[in-house]
Design a protein around this motif. Structure first.
Motif, PDB file in Angstrom:
ATOM      1  N   MET A   1       0.826  -1.207   0.000  1.00  0.00           N
ATOM      2  CA  MET A   1       0.000   0.000   0.000  1.00  0.00           C
ATOM      3  C   MET A   1       0.865   1.265   0.000  1.00  0.00           C
ATOM      4  N   LEU A   2       1.958   1.237   0.741  1.00  0.00           N
ATOM      5  CA  LEU A   2       2.833   2.407   0.829  1.00  0.00           C
ATOM      6  C   LEU A   2       3.739   2.550  -0.380  1.00  0.00           C
ATOM      7  N   GLY A   3       4.008   1.427  -1.044  1.00  0.00           N
ATOM      8  CA  GLY A   3       4.892   1.456  -2.211  1.00  0.00           C
ATOM      9  C   GLY A   3       6.247   0.863  -1.886  1.00  0.00           C
ATOM     10  N   PRO A   4       6.885   0.213  -2.865  1.00  0.00           N
ATOM     11  CA  PRO A   4       8.182  -0.420  -2.629  1.00  0.00           C
ATOM     12  C   PRO A   4       9.281   0.604  -2.356  1.00  0.00           C
ATOM     13  N   ASP A   5       9.697   0.674  -1.111  1.00  0.00           N
ATOM     14  CA  ASP A   5      10.722   1.631  -0.689  1.00  0.00           C
ATOM     15  C   ASP A   5      11.280   1.155   0.646  1.00  0.00           C
ATOM     16  N   LEU A   6      12.545   1.412   0.899  1.00  0.00           N
ATOM     17  CA  LEU A   6      13.180   0.935   2.121  1.00  0.00           C
ATOM     18  C   LEU A   6      12.519   1.517   3.366  1.00  0.00           C
ATOM     19  N   ASN A   7      12.249   2.813   3.368  1.00  0.00           N
ATOM     20  CA  ASN A   7      11.607   3.440   4.530  1.00  0.00           C
ATOM     21  C   ASN A   7      10.189   2.918   4.738  1.00  0.00           C
ATOM     22  N   ASN A   8       9.460   2.714   3.643  1.00  0.00           N
ATOM     23  CA  ASN A   8       8.104   2.160   3.751  1.00  0.00           C
ATOM     24  C   ASN A   8       8.136   0.741   4.307  1.00  0.00           C
ATOM     25  N   MET A   9       9.146  -0.019   3.911  1.00  0.00           N
ATOM     26  CA  MET A   9       9.296  -1.363   4.443  1.00  0.00           C
ATOM     27  C   MET A   9       9.528  -1.329   5.952  1.00  0.00           C
TER      28      MET A   9
ATOM     29  N   PHE B   1      13.025  -9.491  -1.217  1.00  0.00           N
ATOM     30  CA  PHE B   1      13.015 -10.563  -2.208  1.00  0.00           C
ATOM     31  C   PHE B   1      11.731 -10.530  -3.033  1.00  0.00           C
ATOM     32  N   LEU B   2      10.627 -10.153  -2.385  1.00  0.00           N
ATOM     33  CA  LEU B   2       9.336 -10.099  -3.066  1.00  0.00           C
ATOM     34  C   LEU B   2       9.113  -8.774  -3.804  1.00  0.00           C
ATOM     35  N   GLY B   3      10.084  -7.879  -3.742  1.00  0.00           N
ATOM     36  CA  GLY B   3       9.964  -6.605  -4.441  1.00  0.00           C
ATOM     37  C   GLY B   3       9.224  -5.548  -3.665  1.00  0.00           C
ATOM     38  N   LEU B   4       9.086  -5.729  -2.339  1.00  0.00           N
ATOM     39  CA  LEU B   4       8.344  -4.781  -1.510  1.00  0.00           C
ATOM     40  C   LEU B   4       9.251  -4.007  -0.553  1.00  0.00           C
ATOM     41  N   GLY B   5      10.565  -4.107  -0.770  1.00  0.00           N
ATOM     42  CA  GLY B   5      11.500  -3.414   0.106  1.00  0.00           C
ATOM     43  C   GLY B   5      12.464  -2.558  -0.679  1.00  0.00           C
ATOM     44  N   ALA B   6      13.732  -2.852  -0.516  1.00  0.00           N
ATOM     45  CA  ALA B   6      14.766  -2.082  -1.201  1.00  0.00           C
ATOM     46  C   ALA B   6      14.651  -2.245  -2.708  1.00  0.00           C
ATOM     47  N   GLN B   7      15.012  -1.211  -3.412  1.00  0.00           N
ATOM     48  CA  GLN B   7      14.948  -1.220  -4.872  1.00  0.00           C
ATOM     49  C   GLN B   7      16.140  -1.983  -5.462  1.00  0.00           C
ATOM     50  N   PRO B   8      16.011  -2.500  -6.691  1.00  0.00           N
ATOM     51  CA  PRO B   8      17.117  -3.215  -7.334  1.00  0.00           C
ATOM     52  C   PRO B   8      18.385  -2.368  -7.365  1.00  0.00           C
ATOM     53  N   GLY B   9      19.493  -2.996  -7.045  1.00  0.00           N
ATOM     54  CA  GLY B   9      20.767  -2.280  -7.005  1.00  0.00           C
ATOM     55  C   GLY B   9      21.138  -1.792  -5.630  1.00  0.00           C
ATOM     56  N   THR B  10      20.222  -1.910  -4.656  1.00  0.00           N
ATOM     57  CA  THR B  10      20.510  -1.497  -3.283  1.00  0.00           C
ATOM     58  C   THR B  10      21.292  -2.584  -2.567  1.00  0.00           C
ATOM     59  N   ALA B  11      22.227  -2.178  -1.720  1.00  0.00           N
ATOM     60  CA  ALA B  11      23.023  -3.136  -0.947  1.00  0.00           C
ATOM     61  C   ALA B  11      22.165  -3.723   0.166  1.00  0.00           C
TER      62      ALA B  11
ATOM     63  N   GLN C   1      17.632  -8.293  -1.476  1.00  0.00           N
ATOM     64  CA  GLN C   1      17.661  -7.882  -2.873  1.00  0.00           C
ATOM     65  C   GLN C   1      18.725  -8.656  -3.649  1.00  0.00           C
ATOM     66  N   LEU C   2      19.860  -8.944  -3.016  1.00  0.00           N
ATOM     67  CA  LEU C   2      20.905  -9.731  -3.668  1.00  0.00           C
ATOM     68  C   LEU C   2      20.419 -11.146  -3.975  1.00  0.00           C
ATOM     69  N   ILE C   3      19.677 -11.734  -3.042  1.00  0.00           N
ATOM     70  CA  ILE C   3      19.130 -13.073  -3.286  1.00  0.00           C
ATOM     71  C   ILE C   3      18.068 -13.024  -4.371  1.00  0.00           C
ATOM     72  N   ALA C   4      17.279 -11.940  -4.406  1.00  0.00           N
ATOM     73  CA  ALA C   4      16.266 -11.794  -5.460  1.00  0.00           C
ATOM     74  C   ALA C   4      16.919 -11.771  -6.838  1.00  0.00           C
ATOM     75  N   MET C   5      18.087 -11.135  -6.946  1.00  0.00           N
ATOM     76  CA  MET C   5      18.776 -11.072  -8.226  1.00  0.00           C
ATOM     77  C   MET C   5      19.435 -12.398  -8.593  1.00  0.00           C
ATOM     78  N   ALA C   6      19.450 -13.351  -7.641  1.00  0.00           N
ATOM     79  CA  ALA C   6      20.058 -14.654  -7.900  1.00  0.00           C
ATOM     80  C   ALA C   6      19.017 -15.731  -8.195  1.00  0.00           C
ATOM     81  N   ARG C   7      17.732 -15.377  -8.134  1.00  0.00           N
ATOM     82  CA  ARG C   7      16.689 -16.406  -8.259  1.00  0.00           C
ATOM     83  C   ARG C   7      16.726 -17.125  -9.610  1.00  0.00           C
ATOM     84  N   ASN C   8      17.157 -16.439 -10.665  1.00  0.00           N
ATOM     85  CA  ASN C   8      17.181 -17.059 -11.993  1.00  0.00           C
ATOM     86  C   ASN C   8      18.366 -17.993 -12.196  1.00  0.00           C
TER      87      ASN C   8
END
Length: 290
Positions: free
Chosen positions: A140-148, A223-233, A237-244
């Protein structure tokens, strides 16, 4: 940390292991600008990219822990991800503890309709699985680290409210509180000075255990895309980029093992350290342990 606490930690091997792990990660977080100089001065949590190639690259002299897809450096991500993990874990736990402390103490001290109203609201929040509710709030708040972090705080406070309420109810009728009332202590002064200091130790233990859990949940949301944006340390997010790349490449199942093992190992050790340290705090603060 006084000598008694330090001796109790050293005496227990599991507690010592937890202390060493947490101290190691704290040192990495503190020295992050030295271990991995910021790629962007205005946003050190943005992982540098060497190219946009989708295929991860193995560890090398240029990228010590390898790269993810789109060539994000894993070493940089893990180092700055450690600092981000402390930021998320400690911030969320602190604010959840503070909210739970205020609501739980107010409910127990004033009782009656105030207690009923606060605790029924707490039950409503508890009725929904915390991860599901955090996902809904974050979406509801939008994918962002602070919102998470806001979403995680919103689902973490009820356990503290219940625990503080229970302890305040136990303490407020003890003899030393009755004596304080007889000497003229009333209202907030009685609650803050005499009751709360003798009621919050179990909540502190829970808070030390929750830091690891909060970081694990934050990684799940990322990992589900509801937190830090792609490219964030961020480890999630690092595991999300490894799912493929989990299944490897053709006949080599472990071709891209580093994309999972590096961030996954960091999460595992970080959470393990806080859990072991939380057990140590529980034993230390338990009056029955002497």
């Amino acid at each position: 940390m006084n000598n008694r606490i330090l001796k109790r930690i050293i005496k227990n091997k599991a507690s010592l292991a937890g202390f060493v792990l947490v101290a190691f990660f704290a040192l990495v977080a503190l020295l992050a600008p030295v271990l991995a100089p910021a790629a962007k001065a205005n946003d050190p949590y943005q992982i540098p990219q060497s190219s946009y190639d989708m295929t991860p690259q193995p560890p090398s002299a240029l990228h010590w822990l390898g790269t993810t897809e789109q060539q994000y450096d894993l070493y940089y991500g893990v180092v700055w991800g450690t600092r981000l993990a402390f930021k998320v874990g400690i911030s969320v736990t602190f604010f959840a503890f503070l909210i739970g402390l205020l609501l739980g103490a107010t409910a127990a001290y004033f009782g009656g309709k105030t207690d009923e109203l606060i605790m029924r609201f707490t039950d409503i929040v508890f009725a929904v699985p915390s991860l599901v509710l955090a996902m809904v709030i974050a979406a509801m708040l939008g994918p962002d680290l602070n919102n998470m972090m806001i979403a995680l705080t919103a689902v973490a406070w009820p356990s503290y409210a219940r625990l503080v309420r229970s302890d305040v109810l136990s303490v407020k009728n003890r003899d030393f509180v009755t004596a304080s009332r007889a000497l003229g202590a009333r209202g907030p002064r009685l609650l803050i000075k005499h009751i709360l200091p003798n009621s919050i130790y179990p909540s502190i233990v829970v808070a030390s255990l929750d830091i690891g859990y909060i970081v694990l949940t934050a990684a799940s949301l990322s990992f589900l895309g509801l937190g830090a944006q792609p490219g964030t340390a961020d480890w999630g997010q690092l595991i999300a980029m490894a799912r493929n790349w989990v299944l490897g490449d053709g006949g080599n199942t472990f071709a891209y093992w580093y994309t999972i093992v590096v961030p996954g190992g960091a999460i595992f050790l970080f959470v393990l350290g806080w859990n072991l340290l939380g057990d140590a705090f529980r034993d230390i603060l338990d009056p029955r342990q002497g």
